[in-house]
Scaffold this motif. Structure first.
Motif, PDB file in Angstrom:
ATOM      1  N   PHE A 165       0.874  -1.169   0.000  1.00 48.12           N
ATOM      2  CA  PHE A 165       0.000   0.000   0.000  1.00 48.12           C
ATOM      3  C   PHE A 165       0.911   1.219   0.000  1.00 48.12           C
ATOM      4  CE2 PHE A 165      -2.532   3.408   1.648  1.00 48.12           C
ATOM      5  CZ  PHE A 165      -3.797   3.182   1.134  1.00 48.12           C
ATOM      6  N   GLU A 166       0.992   1.912  -1.130  1.00 49.65           N
ATOM      7  CA  GLU A 166       2.007   2.942  -1.339  1.00 49.65           C
ATOM      8  C   GLU A 166       1.372   4.326  -1.426  1.00 49.65           C
ATOM      9  OE1 GLU A 166       4.247   1.736  -4.902  1.00 49.65           O
ATOM     10  OE2 GLU A 166       3.417  -0.273  -4.553  1.00 49.65           O
ATOM     11  N   PRO A 167       1.593   5.199  -0.439  1.00 49.05           N
ATOM     12  CA  PRO A 167       1.166   6.586  -0.579  1.00 49.05           C
ATOM     13  C   PRO A 167       2.093   7.314  -1.545  1.00 49.05           C
ATOM     14  CG  PRO A 167       2.364   6.302   1.485  1.00 49.05           C
ATOM     15  CD  PRO A 167       2.303   4.952   0.834  1.00 49.05           C
ATOM     16  N   VAL A 168       1.522   7.948  -2.546  1.00 53.01           N
ATOM     17  CA  VAL A 168       2.324   8.616  -3.583  1.00 53.01           C
ATOM     18  C   VAL A 168       1.712   9.976  -3.907  1.00 53.01           C
ATOM     19  CG1 VAL A 168       3.247   6.491  -4.598  1.00 53.01           C
ATOM     20  CG2 VAL A 168       1.056   7.391  -5.421  1.00 53.01           C
ATOM     21  N   SER A 169       2.548  10.866  -4.421  1.00 57.45           N
ATOM     22  CA  SER A 169       2.079  12.218  -4.740  1.00 57.45           C
ATOM     23  C   SER A 169       1.446  12.306  -6.118  1.00 57.45           C
ATOM     24  CB  SER A 169       3.248  13.211  -4.640  1.00 57.45           C
ATOM     25  OG  SER A 169       4.211  12.951  -5.642  1.00 57.45           O
ATOM     26  N   HIS A 170       1.614  11.260  -6.942  1.00 53.85           N
ATOM     27  CA  HIS A 170       1.150  11.355  -8.332  1.00 53.85           C
ATOM     28  C   HIS A 170       0.825   9.968  -8.878  1.00 53.85           C
ATOM     29  CE1 HIS A 170       4.944   9.772 -10.050  1.00 53.85           C
ATOM     30  NE2 HIS A 170       5.495  10.337  -8.993  1.00 53.85           N
ATOM     31  N   PRO A 171      -0.004   9.890  -9.928  1.00 55.18           N
ATOM     32  CA  PRO A 171      -0.290   8.590 -10.539  1.00 55.18           C
ATOM     33  C   PRO A 171       0.891   8.073 -11.345  1.00 55.18           C
ATOM     34  CG  PRO A 171      -1.486  10.334 -11.673  1.00 55.18           C
ATOM     35  CD  PRO A 171      -0.807  10.975 -10.498  1.00 55.18           C
ATOM     36  N   VAL A 172       0.826   6.807 -11.697  1.00 51.05           N
ATOM     37  CA  VAL A 172       1.851   6.183 -12.543  1.00 51.05           C
ATOM     38  C   VAL A 172       1.938   6.938 -13.872  1.00 51.05           C
ATOM     39  CG1 VAL A 172       2.528   4.069 -13.741  1.00 51.05           C
ATOM     40  CG2 VAL A 172       1.433   3.937 -11.484  1.00 51.05           C
ATOM     41  N   ASN A 173       3.168   7.195 -14.314  1.00 53.62           N
ATOM     42  CA  ASN A 173       3.429   7.840 -15.607  1.00 53.62           C
ATOM     43  C   ASN A 173       2.823   9.241 -15.683  1.00 53.62           C
ATOM     44  OD1 ASN A 173       4.742   7.696 -18.128  1.00 53.62           O
ATOM     45  ND2 ASN A 173       2.838   7.175 -19.176  1.00 53.62           N
ATOM     46  N   ALA A 174       2.752   9.921 -14.541  1.00 52.25           N
ATOM     47  CA  ALA A 174       2.170  11.272 -14.512  1.00 52.25           C
ATOM     48  C   ALA A 174       2.900  12.242 -15.441  1.00 52.25           C
ATOM     49  CB  ALA A 174       2.184  11.820 -13.089  1.00 52.25           C
ATOM     50  N   HIS A 212       3.575  11.907 -18.365  1.00 52.59           N
ATOM     51  CA  HIS A 212       2.990  11.865 -19.707  1.00 52.59           C
ATOM     52  C   HIS A 212       1.468  11.935 -19.688  1.00 52.59           C
ATOM     53  CE1 HIS A 212       6.917  11.092 -21.445  1.00 52.59           C
ATOM     54  NE2 HIS A 212       7.113  10.138 -20.564  1.00 52.59           N
ATOM     55  N   LEU A 213       0.893  12.253 -18.530  1.00 51.42           N
ATOM     56  CA  LEU A 213      -0.558  12.434 -18.437  1.00 51.42           C
ATOM     57  C   LEU A 213      -0.897  13.921 -18.570  1.00 51.42           C
ATOM     58  CD1 LEU A 213      -1.411  10.021 -15.457  1.00 51.42           C
ATOM     59  CD2 LEU A 213      -1.728   9.576 -17.910  1.00 51.42           C
ATOM     60  N   PRO A 214      -2.088  14.244 -19.099  1.00 50.36           N
ATOM     61  CA  PRO A 214      -2.467  15.653 -19.250  1.00 50.36           C
ATOM     62  C   PRO A 214      -2.410  16.398 -17.919  1.00 50.36           C
ATOM     63  CG  PRO A 214      -4.010  14.227 -20.428  1.00 50.36           C
ATOM     64  CD  PRO A 214      -3.106  13.321 -19.644  1.00 50.36           C
ATOM     65  N   GLY A 215      -1.686  17.506 -17.920  1.00 52.42           N
ATOM     66  CA  GLY A 215      -1.577  18.329 -16.722  1.00 52.42           C
ATOM     67  C   GLY A 215      -0.579  17.836 -15.694  1.00 52.42           C
ATOM     68  N   ARG A 216       0.090  16.731 -15.982  1.00 49.36           N
ATOM     69  CA  ARG A 216       1.074  16.147 -15.053  1.00 49.36           C
ATOM     70  C   ARG A 216       0.548  16.121 -13.619  1.00 49.36           C
ATOM     71  NH1 ARG A 216       4.241  19.431 -18.453  1.00 49.36           N
ATOM     72  NH2 ARG A 216       5.737  18.292 -19.748  1.00 49.36           N
ATOM     73  N   PRO A 217      -0.560  15.397 -13.371  1.00 45.99           N
ATOM     74  CA  PRO A 217      -1.202  15.448 -12.048  1.00 45.99           C
ATOM     75  C   PRO A 217      -0.272  15.000 -10.926  1.00 45.99           C
ATOM     76  CG  PRO A 217      -2.026  13.591 -13.349  1.00 45.99           C
ATOM     77  CD  PRO A 217      -1.219  14.436 -14.277  1.00 45.99           C
ATOM     78  N   GLY A 218      -0.212  15.807  -9.871  1.00 40.36           N
ATOM     79  CA  GLY A 218       0.527  15.450  -8.669  1.00 40.36           C
ATOM     80  C   GLY A 218       2.009  15.719  -8.706  1.00 40.36           C
ATOM     81  N   LEU A 219       2.558  16.073  -9.868  1.00 39.89           N
ATOM     82  CA  LEU A 219       3.988  16.377  -9.938  1.00 39.89           C
ATOM     83  C   LEU A 219       4.240  17.834  -9.554  1.00 39.89           C
ATOM     84  CD1 LEU A 219       4.997  14.576 -13.255  1.00 39.89           C
ATOM     85  CD2 LEU A 219       5.474  13.818 -10.920  1.00 39.89           C
ATOM     86  N   ASN A 220       5.424  18.107  -9.006  1.00 42.17           N
ATOM     87  CA  ASN A 220       5.840  19.460  -8.640  1.00 42.17           C
ATOM     88  C   ASN A 220       7.009  19.888  -9.508  1.00 42.17           C
ATOM     89  OD1 ASN A 220       4.296  20.464  -6.257  1.00 42.17           O
ATOM     90  ND2 ASN A 220       5.029  18.552  -5.355  1.00 42.17           N
ATOM     91  N   LEU A 221       6.868  21.040 -10.170  1.00 44.94           N
ATOM     92  CA  LEU A 221       7.988  21.619 -10.901  1.00 44.94           C
ATOM     93  C   LEU A 221       8.798  22.448  -9.911  1.00 44.94           C
ATOM     94  CD1 LEU A 221       9.416  22.022 -13.621  1.00 44.94           C
ATOM     95  CD2 LEU A 221       7.987  24.068 -13.944  1.00 44.94           C
TER      96      LEU A 221
END
Length: 285
Positions: free
Chosen positions: A247-256, A258-267
Motif C-alpha cells: 500500500f504505497e502513498p504517492v504524490s502522483h499517478p503512474v506515468n504522470a 505523460h498524463l495531461p496536466g502532469r497530475p501530482g507532480l511538482n515543478l
C-alpha cells in the motif's frame, strides 16, 4: 543496520540499501508490522526484498524513455532487471547517510546527481507504537525539473488481512502496467469499508484519496491506522498467492509525466522542496 525502539515496537533500517526500513515488529510478541525480512533477503542488497523504501524523484513507471522538463528532454534508462521501464526514481538505488540518530528517531540524507541534482531527506520516528516517515526532496540543479514522491511499504498478508481506504476513482492499466484511463472503482477493489484483499492481481493507482487507511491483521493480533499527507493517490499491489501486499502513498499517478496536466507532480526550481509523510499507528486487537 540502525535500530529504533519505543515502548511498543522495534525498527531496523539499512541506510546503505536505498535508505530502506528492514523490519518493524511488536516488542512483546515479535509479530511483523512490515513484511518480515530474513538474512537471505537482506543479503540480496535489494530494497524490494525489505520492508519499505523511499521513492524520489518520482514513483513507479515512466514511459517513452524519459520526460520533458522546461529545459528540454530528460532521457532515462531502465533501472531494474524486473521491469523494462524506468521505475521508482533513483533514491532507492543509492546509499543514504545518517545525519542524526537517537533512540527513537533517525534522519537520513541522500545527495544525488541522478537523473539531476537533488537532496532527499528521510526522517523516521517511533513513538508509542506510531511509525512516522517524512520524505522531503530539495531540487539542487540549476534548471527546474518535475518531481514526485512516494513510499513503498511491504505489509504482511494473511488469510484474515483486511484493508480500508476510500478512493474516488482508479486508473485502469495495460499489459505494461501503464495507466490507460480513469474508471469507477470496481466492487472487488472498493475499500470504503474494511474488506479482505482480492484474490486476483491488483497493481493499480487510486485517486481522490483522503490520506487515511486502516490495515487490520486479526491473524497477527493488531490494527494499523495510517495517515498520509502530500499524497492524494495510493498504489495497491496485491500479487496472488504471496504473503505480502503493498500500500504505497504517492504524490502522483503512474506515468504522470505523460498524463495531461502532469497530475501530482511538482515543478521545482533550484532550492525549492516538496514533502510527503506517512504514519502507521499500531494497536493490539
Amino acid at each position: 543496520m540502525l535500530e529504533l525502539e519505543d515502548n511498543l515496537t522495534h525498527l531496523t533500517l539499512a541506510p546503505a540499501l536505498g535508505g530502506s526500513l528492514v523490519n518493524w515488529t511488536v516488542r512483546s510478541s515479535g509479530e511483523p508490522l512490515l513484511r518480515p525480512t530474513d538474512q537471505q533477503a537482506l543479503a540480496t542488497g535489494l530494497p524490494g526484498k525489505l520492508g519499505c523504501f523511499p521513492l524520489a524523484p518520482w514513483s513507479n513507471r515512466v514511459a517513452e524513455g524519459g520526460f520533458d522538463n522546461p529545459s528540454g528532454w530528460l532521457a532515462l534508462e531502465p533501472n531494474s532487471p524486473l521491469d523494462p521501464l524506468p521505475i521508482h526514481g533513483s533514491a532507492w538505488q543509492q546509499a543514504w547517510h545518517v545525519v542524526s540518530q537517537a533512540l527513537d528517531e533517525v534522519v537520513l540524507q541522500l545527495d544525488s546527481r541522478t537523473p539531476f541534482a537533488y537532496r532527499a531527506e528521510q526522517r523516521v520516528q517511533l513513538k508509542d507504537g506510531r511509525l512516522s516517515i517524512t520524505l522531503r526532496v530539495t531540487h539542487l540543479a540549476e534548471k527546474a525539473a518535475w518531481h514526485g514522491l512516494g513510499l513503498h511499504p511491504y505489509l504482511p498478508r494473511r488469510p484474515g488481512t483486511q484493508l480500508q481506504a476510500k478512493a474516488g476513482q482508479v486508473w485502469m492499466s495495460d499489459a505494461s502496467k501503464l495507466p490507460t484511463g480513469l474508471a469507477a472503482v470496481p466492487v472487488d477493489w472498493d475499500f470504503q469499508q474494511l474488506k479482505s484483499l482480492p484474490e486476483a492481481l491488483v497493481d493499480n493507482g487510486f485517486c481522490q484519496w483522503d490520506g487515511r487507511c486502516v490495515i487490520q491483521q486479526p491473524d497477527l493480533g493488531y490494527t494499523l491506522e495510517c495517515q498520509a499527507s502530500g499524497s492524494d493517490y495510493f498504489l495497491l499491489y496485491c500479487p496472488p498467492g504471496l504473503d505480502f501486499f503493498c500500500f504505497e502513498p504517492v504524490s502522483h499517478p503512474v506515468n504522470a509525466h505523460h498524463l495531461p496536466g502532469r497530475p501530482g507532480l511538482n515543478l521545482l526550481e533550484q532550492g525549492q522542496s516538496a514533502e510527503l509523510s506517512f504514519s502507521l499507528q499500531y494497536s493490539s486487537l
